[in-house]
Design a protein around this motif. Structure first.
Motif, PDB file in Angstrom:
ATOM      1  N   CYS A 131       9.086  -2.306  -4.866  1.00 61.58           N
ATOM      2  CA  CYS A 131       8.783  -1.542  -5.371  1.00 61.58           C
ATOM      3  C   CYS A 131       7.391  -2.369  -4.596  1.00 61.58           C
ATOM      4  N   CYS A 132       7.022  -3.310  -4.894  1.00 56.24           N
ATOM      5  CA  CYS A 132       5.705  -3.646  -4.290  1.00 56.24           C
ATOM      6  C   CYS A 132       5.094  -4.268  -3.454  1.00 56.24           C
ATOM      7  N   VAL A 141      11.909   2.954  -5.126  1.00 54.27           N
ATOM      8  CA  VAL A 141      12.304   3.065  -5.895  1.00 54.27           C
ATOM      9  C   VAL A 141      13.683   4.077  -5.780  1.00 54.27           C
ATOM     10  N   VAL A 142      14.185   4.792  -6.506  1.00 55.87           N
ATOM     11  CA  VAL A 142      15.301   5.023  -6.271  1.00 55.87           C
ATOM     12  C   VAL A 142      15.544   6.007  -7.860  1.00 55.87           C
ATOM     13  N   ILE A 153      16.946   7.364  -2.076  1.00 52.40           N
ATOM     14  CA  ILE A 153      15.615   5.886  -2.547  1.00 52.40           C
ATOM     15  C   ILE A 153      13.974   7.428  -2.204  1.00 52.40           C
ATOM     16  N   HIS A 154      13.027   6.972  -2.827  1.00 51.49           N
ATOM     17  CA  HIS A 154      11.638   7.670  -2.814  1.00 51.49           C
ATOM     18  C   HIS A 154      11.131   6.671  -2.524  1.00 51.49           C
ATOM     19  N   ARG A 155      10.625   6.394  -1.212  1.00 51.86           N
ATOM     20  CA  ARG A 155       9.699   6.331  -1.195  1.00 51.86           C
ATOM     21  C   ARG A 155       7.410   6.134  -1.884  1.00 51.86           C
ATOM     22  N   ILE A 156       7.589   5.373  -2.486  1.00 56.23           N
ATOM     23  CA  ILE A 156       6.683   5.785  -3.397  1.00 56.23           C
ATOM     24  C   ILE A 156       4.713   5.070  -2.879  1.00 56.23           C
TER      25      ILE A 156
END
Length: 156
Positions: A131-132, A141-142, A153-156
């Motif tokens: 996440c970092c 995150v998932v 999977i989601h990119r933040i």
């Protein structure tokens, strides 16, 4: 039923905030953290979740008493076995140091900072990656749908 899965937050407060915003937007019913929170102050943002959370310690979590106190006992030693929403789940930090003696529906892990989703021996293995974003430059995150058993999977 939607689960949020996160790992290796390593005190990156802006990324933790984005992850929590995504989990709340997706109406997650539970968030699971696979370790490496690092400092107790990083736990504060998890109180902004609209659902409960649980997690395990990682290899960089040296201040365990502070983490346990700030999380009100929601962070535990790995591996952590639980049954949620009719699924047997194992949460650990370093999969290579975990003895998989039982069959689980879902195995959640971190440590490598590399996002992975795969099936092995009828278990769904999920590493959300970091996440970092400190190591790879990617913050992930998932989101897991427990009904379809599909993870994204989601990119933040």
């Amino acid at each position: 039923m939607i689960l949020g899965i996160i790992a290796d937050t390593h005190d990156n407060l802006p990324k933790i905030k984005k992850a929590i915003e995504l989990f709340n937007k997706k109406y997650t019913k539970l968030v699971l953290h696979a370790g490496d929170w690092v400092a107790p102050f990083s736990v504060f943002n998890f109180n902004r979740l609209t659902c409960p959370y649980l997690g395990v310690y990682g290899n960089n979590d040296g201040e365990k008493d502070g983490l346990r106190e700030k999380s009100l006992g929601k962070i535990k030693e790995a591996p952590l076995e639980l049954e949620q929403f009719g699924k047997k789940i194992l949460i650990t930090h370093d999969l290579t140091k975990t003895n998989l003696t039982k069959n689980y529906d879902i195995v959640i892990f971190g440590h490598t900072h590399k996002p992975e989703i795969y099936t092995k021996n009828s278990s769904l293995f999920i590493n959300p990656g970091e996440c970092c974003g400190w190591l790879t430059g990617q913050s992930n995150v998932v989101i897991l749908d427990l009904i379809s058993m599909s993870a994204k999977i989601h990119r933040i």
